[in-house]
Enzyme design. Sequence first.
Site, PDB file in Angstrom:
ATOM      1  N   HIS A   1       0.848  -1.112  -0.201  1.00 40.25           N
ATOM      2  CA  HIS A   1      -0.110  -0.042  -0.039  1.00 40.25           C
ATOM      3  C   HIS A   1       0.721   1.282  -0.031  1.00 40.25           C
ATOM      4  O   HIS A   1       2.201   1.234   0.562  1.00 40.25           O
ATOM      5  CB  HIS A   1      -0.896   0.013   1.226  1.00 40.25           C
ATOM      6  CG  HIS A   1      -0.147   0.028   2.517  1.00 40.25           C
ATOM      7  ND1 HIS A   1       0.345   1.207   3.051  1.00 40.25           N
ATOM      8  CD2 HIS A   1       0.032  -0.834   3.441  1.00 40.25           C
ATOM      9  CE1 HIS A   1       0.939   1.018   4.213  1.00 40.25           C
ATOM     10  NE2 HIS A   1       0.848  -0.377   4.411  1.00 40.25           N
TER      11      HIS A   1
ATOM     12  N   GLU B   1      -2.462  -7.436   7.162  1.00 35.11           N
ATOM     13  CA  GLU B   1      -1.085  -7.176   7.633  1.00 35.11           C
ATOM     14  C   GLU B   1      -1.082  -8.271   8.965  1.00 35.11           C
ATOM     15  O   GLU B   1      -2.094  -8.661   9.344  1.00 35.11           O
ATOM     16  CB  GLU B   1      -0.571  -5.711   8.030  1.00 35.11           C
ATOM     17  CG  GLU B   1       0.622  -5.628   8.768  1.00 35.11           C
ATOM     18  CD  GLU B   1       1.783  -6.114   7.830  1.00 35.11           C
ATOM     19  OE1 GLU B   1       2.050  -7.328   7.761  1.00 35.11           O
ATOM     20  OE2 GLU B   1       2.506  -5.180   7.338  1.00 35.11           O
TER      21      GLU B   1
END
Length: 186
Positions: A9, A83
């Site tokens: 990201h 994550e």
Amino acid sequence: MASIRLVRHAESVWNRAGLVQGQADAPGLTDVGRAEARRLAVHLRRVEAGVVLTSDLLRAIETAEIVAEGLSAPLVIDRRLRERALGAAEGRPASTISPRSLGVHDGAVVDADCQPAGGESIRDLYQRVAALLDDLSGRPSADRLVVVTHGGVIRVAMAYAAALSVTNMPWPSLANAAVRGVDLPD
């Protein structure tokens, strides 16, 4: 063998502030991050993406929306791309967290079973990502996948694709908006 593009990201508010993110969903992208995502879309045009697959965390979704729009590709959210959960470390300044307390040191995993309070171990993350990659390898047109996710997921995917076990895998630095190609296992 199919090769997918793994994208970290773009810069989030918490990246900019130096805070540990983990699975915290609050930090969205900064203006710099949105510009990085637009550059990613231009860079990835040659992929001819069939699908942009993304984590369900806000910073990844915001990056993936910009990339998917730029590629004219549909967006699919997959929670397995989250994550690593870092529990009590999330939201704290990264400078106050010892990498060893997270199981990494000097660019390598030193304790795959280290688990921050309320978080998950690198071994747990490895198993989750390996299962996802095994699922993706069976998809037709897997080589047209762009996967927007997080640094920990990308590190594990790179190790798994290289047939490295969780106990001897590297933990390299990975910049925001970095792109890595990974060959899926057969």
